[in-house]
Design a protein around this motif. Structure first.
Motif, mmCIF file in Angstrom:
data_model
loop_
_atom_site.group_PDB
_atom_site.id
_atom_site.type_symbol
_atom_site.label_atom_id
_atom_site.label_comp_id
_atom_site.label_asym_id
_atom_site.label_seq_id
_atom_site.Cartn_x
_atom_site.Cartn_y
_atom_site.Cartn_z
ATOM 1 N N ALA A 25 5.959 -6.252 27.722
ATOM 2 C CA ALA A 25 6.078 -6.893 26.342
ATOM 3 C C ALA A 25 6.137 -6.206 24.934
ATOM 4 C CB ALA A 25 5.184 -8.140 26.491
ATOM 5 N N HIS B 159 10.536 -20.944 33.181
ATOM 6 C CA HIS B 159 9.574 -20.164 32.096
ATOM 7 C C HIS B 159 9.461 -18.857 32.749
ATOM 8 C CE1 HIS B 159 8.054 -23.601 30.361
ATOM 9 N NE2 HIS B 159 8.386 -24.443 31.752
ATOM 10 N N ARG C 251 6.101 -13.032 35.304
ATOM 11 C CA ARG C 251 5.873 -14.073 36.087
ATOM 12 C C ARG C 251 7.013 -14.923 35.791
ATOM 13 N NH1 ARG C 251 1.298 -18.846 35.392
ATOM 14 N NH2 ARG C 251 2.087 -20.114 37.239
ATOM 15 N N THR D 251 5.426 -13.692 40.869
ATOM 16 C CA THR D 251 4.813 -12.877 39.835
ATOM 17 C C THR D 251 5.214 -11.314 40.349
ATOM 18 O OG1 THR D 251 3.012 -14.212 39.127
ATOM 19 C CG2 THR D 251 2.713 -11.572 38.825
ATOM 20 N N ASP E 66 7.056 -15.227 31.839
ATOM 21 C CA ASP E 66 6.026 -14.556 30.867
ATOM 22 C C ASP E 66 6.170 -13.017 31.321
ATOM 23 O OD1 ASP E 66 4.098 -16.852 29.882
ATOM 24 O OD2 ASP E 66 4.777 -17.582 31.735
ATOM 25 N N LEU F 23 11.653 -16.053 26.077
ATOM 26 C CA LEU F 23 10.535 -15.179 27.096
ATOM 27 C C LEU F 23 9.231 -15.427 26.291
ATOM 28 C CD1 LEU F 23 12.819 -12.141 27.836
ATOM 29 C CD2 LEU F 23 12.301 -14.015 29.243
ATOM 30 N N GLN F 24 8.239 -15.567 27.164
ATOM 31 C CA GLN F 24 6.813 -15.749 26.503
ATOM 32 C C GLN F 24 6.139 -14.223 26.608
ATOM 33 O OE1 GLN F 24 5.462 -18.673 24.910
ATOM 34 N NE2 GLN F 24 7.920 -19.191 25.391
ATOM 35 N N LEU F 25 6.045 -13.814 25.371
ATOM 36 C CA LEU F 25 5.482 -12.233 25.460
ATOM 37 C C LEU F 25 3.908 -12.271 25.105
ATOM 38 C CD1 LEU F 25 8.187 -10.899 23.271
ATOM 39 C CD2 LEU F 25 8.356 -11.096 25.707
ATOM 40 N N HIS F 26 3.217 -11.408 25.986
ATOM 41 C CA HIS F 26 1.985 -11.165 26.060
ATOM 42 C C HIS F 26 1.581 -9.709 25.919
ATOM 43 C CE1 HIS F 26 1.865 -15.346 27.088
ATOM 44 N NE2 HIS F 26 2.689 -15.289 28.065
ATOM 45 N N TYR G 103 4.255 -9.524 30.397
ATOM 46 C CA TYR G 103 2.964 -8.987 29.930
ATOM 47 C C TYR G 103 2.738 -7.526 29.880
ATOM 48 C CZ TYR G 103 1.275 -13.655 32.060
ATOM 49 O OH TYR G 103 1.253 -15.007 32.151
#
Length: 450
Positions: A56, A48, A128, A142, A50, A112-115, A52
């Motif tokens: 992002a 995983h 992260r 992180t 993330d 990828l998890q984008l924030h 940020y």
């Protein structure tokens, strides 16, 4: 006192961004090494990632997501070939397995998890990484990409570099000038003495000249290249045409050639080419362009190698102050932290080559930043193209003018370099986040995009 040397501040990487391309690749590579170190014979069952804040928000245009994939495969931004980097990312995105710590994974940038609107930690550029093993254990780290390719890991010391004893430690311009007064040495000689606490004079010399070789190769590549830059804005390369015009007209103006060289470097950077962070990729054209222009004009010198070393060591001394006392990250302080810092560093180097005293050099550095205060970072389309390429040209010209103004004086002035660095830090902290490399304000929203 943590030291930051010339080989910390100036490193080789690929474009288009030190904080958004080089830093994420280094962070991902560091995580991959950590996974390899503790994996043993356990199988990786999940990954995983993330992303940020600014990473992002503008990652697509800055090649951040591809850089993460390359770093997870163990690639080093200082050694990876730009053509290989582009090809390998295309392969992974098309379905080829990404290899993490010897394990083939089906993982692309789409995973990828984008924030983009979430800043939750110590810096707007946060990553992260989490891996799980079949045993149930895993690795969770992180990182923050804090500008200039520097990365920090959560829970680790804030600045990279060593704590080795230096003969002339300094954390402020006032301390630096005091060393010069007490020792009779120039700023470049102070920096050389400090560098020699880490390596021999010959190693410092060859390393600095190696950095200049890469800078010069980047300028030459930009002078030759034509066509349009990638990314969809259809921005044409202009440096080659400018240089052709200068040569055809016999133009010898330092300002014209510095503008062309700065734009050449940042066109190469925008195309994902090999550049030297100086002190960032977004501002990578200013320092090499001013040095290139000064060498063309000779400045009364016959030895280019000595001039290169004096220029870059002087610039390093100033750059370390920005890194220690404020930031060189556009996501932290806007473009004043990138172009402003580079302009200040280049002005100091130019003043040194022109025979300036330490006080005149400090004045040149102060002027270079003072007239970049409040400069926003608002890249159109999240690409390091508009206004970044022209802004480097203007930054190079401002640096030369700043040095010339300082050299007309005796070094005495009202605003100190320490004061202007603190002003820059405060101004950046007050700046609305949409003007700090998020592409949510300024030119990024008022200019029509293709």
């Amino acid at each position: 006192m943590t030291r930051i040397g010339v080989f910390d501040l100036f490193t080789v990487g690929i474009g288009p961004s030190s904080s958004h391309t080089v830093g994420p690749m280094r962070a991902a590579r560091d995580f991959a090494l950590a996974v390899s170190a503790c994996r043993a014979d356990r199988a990786i069952t999940s990954l995983h990632v993330d992303v940020y804040g600014s990473l992002a928000a503008t990652g697509q245009g800055h090649n951040t997501f591809g850089a993460i994939l390359l770093g997870l495969e163990g690639n080093d931004p200082e050694r990876i070939e730009p053509d290989y980097a582009r090809r390998r990312v295309q392969e992974i995105e098309a379905g080829a397995a990404m290899r993490l710590a010897g394990t083939a994974l089906n993982f692309t940038s789409r995973d990828l998890q984008l924030h983009p609107l979430l800043v939750r930690g110590a810096h707007a550029n946060e990553l992260r990484f989490r891996v799980s093993f079949d045993s149930g254990a895993g690795v969770d780290e992180t990182y923050y990409s804090v500008g200039g390719g520097f990365i920090e890991k959560s829970g680790s010391p804030a600045l990279p570099g060593s704590h080795a004893e230096e003969p002339f430690p300094f954390d402020s311009a006032a301390e630096l000038l005091a060393h010069c007064t007490e020792s009779g040495l120039s700023i470049a000689e102070i920096m050389l003495a400090n560098e020699k606490s880490q390596r021999s004079t010959a190693e410092v010399r060859s390393g600095v000249l190696g950095l200049w070789t890469t800078m010069r190769e980047c300028i030459d590549a930009g002078f030759r290249a034509t066509g349009f830059l990638p990314g969809g804005l259809q921005v044409p390369r202009r440096a080659a045409g400018i240089v052709t015009g200068l040569r055809d007209s016999g133009q010898t103006s330092e300002l014209e050639w510095a503008t062309a060289a700065a734009m050449a470097v940042n066109e190469e950077n925008a195309a994902g080419g090999r550049v030297v962070t100086a002190p960032t990729n977004g501002a990578a054209g200013i320092i090499p362009a001013v040095l290139f222009s000064a060498l063309r004009a000779n400045h009364g010198r016959g030895d280019d190698a000595s001039a290169v070393i004096e220029f870059l060591l002087t610039a390093t001394a100033i750059g370390t102050l920005y890194k220690k006392r404020a930031s060189i990250s556009g996501a932290d302080l806007g473009c004043q932290g990138e172009v402003g810092s580079a302009c200040s560093m280049a002005a100091a180097g130019y003043a040194a080559l022109s025979g300036g005293t330490p006080e005149q050099i400090e004045n040149a550095a102060e002027i270079g930043m003072e007239h970049n205060l409040g400069l926003t970072c608002d890249p159109v389309g999240g690409l390091v193209q508009i206004p970044c390429i022209e802004r480097n040209g203007m930054g190079a010209v401002t640096a030369i003018h700043a040095a010339r103004v300082a050299l007309h004086g005796n070094g005495s002035h009202h605003v100190s370099l320490d004061a202007v660095i603190e002003t820059m830090r405060i101004t950046g902290a007050d700046m609305d986040a949409k003007y700090r490399e998020t592409s949510r304000g300024g030119l990024a929203v008022t200019v029509a995009q293709c």
